[in-house]
Design an enzyme around this catalytic site. Structure first.
Site, short mmCIF file in Angstrom:
data_model
loop_
_atom_site.label_atom_id
_atom_site.label_comp_id
_atom_site.label_asym_id
_atom_site.label_seq_id
_atom_site.Cartn_x
_atom_site.Cartn_y
_atom_site.Cartn_z
N ASP A 81 0.84 -1.20 0.00
CA ASP A 81 0.00 0.00 0.00
C ASP A 81 0.88 1.25 0.00
O ASP A 81 2.07 1.19 0.34
CB ASP A 81 -0.93 0.00 1.23
N GLY A 82 0.29 2.35 -0.36
CA GLY A 82 0.99 3.64 -0.38
C GLY A 82 0.85 4.36 0.95
O GLY A 82 0.37 3.81 1.94
N GLY A 95 -4.74 7.62 4.28
CA GLY A 95 -6.16 7.99 4.25
C GLY A 95 -6.47 9.14 3.33
O GLY A 95 -7.62 9.58 3.26
N GLY A 96 -5.46 9.60 2.58
CA GLY A 96 -5.72 10.65 1.60
C GLY A 96 -6.79 10.22 0.60
O GLY A 96 -7.55 11.03 0.08
N GLU A 103 -7.76 -0.25 5.05
CA GLU A 103 -6.30 -0.38 4.96
C GLU A 103 -5.72 -0.84 6.28
O GLU A 103 -4.84 -1.71 6.34
CB GLU A 103 -5.68 0.95 4.53
C1 5RP Z 1 -5.54 5.93 0.54
C2 5RP Z 1 -4.14 6.01 1.02
C3 5RP Z 1 -3.07 6.10 -0.01
O1 5RP Z 1 -2.18 5.05 0.20
C4 5RP Z 1 -2.36 7.42 0.12
O2 5RP Z 1 -3.31 8.44 0.01
C5 5RP Z 1 -1.27 7.56 -0.96
O3 5RP Z 1 -1.86 7.73 -2.21
P1 5RP Z 1 -1.01 8.00 -3.52
O4 5RP Z 1 -0.30 6.72 -3.84
O5 5RP Z 1 -2.05 8.34 -4.56
O6 5RP Z 1 -0.06 9.13 -3.25
O7 5RP Z 1 -3.84 6.01 2.18
O8 5RP Z 1 -6.44 5.98 1.61
#
Ligand code: 5RP
Length: 222
Positions: A81-82, A95-96, A103
């Site tokens: 995950d990111g 959580g963006g 998650e």
């Molecule tokens: C989603 C998240 C994403 O992992 C986080 O926002 C990073 O997103 P990106 O890879 O688009 O920068 O937590 O809830």
């Protein structure tokens, strides 16, 4: 542009953590989307995936992956995950993309959590990125008052309903020097589903991608 190249480098490097034959945990976001696209050639070696969002489920299924309900699964080897921010201890803000609760659940189940991000996501102190907090809708204003009492400045993400039917408060103005303490304190507010601090269960490995396509791995023992 270089951020995109960094995300892609991290997404590609995460492929080496996949264990053939094991259920894969898949997160949410633009970096994870690159990862999903990159693992299509491995589809026959991945018996199924557990996904943290409707968006990732749709993308996985579109590529022909089997997506499983977490309740059908005994274990998850690796979760990819990111993150929106990470500190050097691999405590994260996530959580963006509003998928923080699912998650956090998948991260709790997974043996290994591999976080993928472009190098701009590493910070000295967490909190420049507003901390997402998922709340039961009727508790939103109460939780906001409690978050103000903790020193934050919560803003309702008005255009967003989570996959769980809840609301998000983005908390600005925090300098998070005690990620575990703050994670616990916010989760103790009645009406909070969870918050986007991943400190009690942070990442095991953080792959940081650079604009030139190289990566740097940070890791810790659990
Ligand atoms: C989603 C998240 C994403 O992992 C986080 O926002 C990073 O997103 P990106 O890879 O688009 O920068 O937590 O809830």
């Amino acid at each position: 542009m270089s951020k995109e190249a960094g995300k892609k480098a991290a997404a590609d490097a995460a492929i080496s953590y996949i264990k053939p034959g094991e259920i894969l945990g898949v997160g949410t976001g633009s970096t994870v989307n690159m990862f999903i696209d990159a693992i299509v050639p491995l589809r026959d070696r991945i018996p199924g995936a557990v996904s943290s969002s409707e968006a990732s489920t749709e993308r996985l299924q579109g590529h022909g992956f089997k997506v499983l309900d977490l309740n059908e699964v005994e274990s998850i080897g690796v979760y990819i995950d990111g993150a929106d921010e990470s500190d050097a201890g691999l405590n994260l803000i996530k959580g963006g993309g509003a998928a923080l609760t699912r998650e956090k659940i998948i991260a709790a189940v997974a043996e290994t959590f591999v976080c993928i991000a472009d190098e701009s996501k590493i910070v000295d102190v967490l909190g420049n990125f507003p901390l997402p907090v998922e709340v039961i809708p009727m508790a939103r204003n109460y939780v906001a008052r409690e978050l103000r009492a903790l020193g934050g400045d919560p803003v309702w993400r008005e255009d967003c309903v989570t996959d769980n039917g809840n609301h998000i408060l983005d908390v600005k103005g925090l300098q998070i020097t005690d990620p575990k303490g703050l994670e616990t304190a916010i989760n103790g507010i009645v009406g909070v589903v969870t918050n986007g601090l991943f400190a009690e269960r942070g990442a095991d490995v953080l792959i940081l991608g650079r604009g030139d396509g190289s990566v740097k791995n940070l890791g810790r023992d659990r």
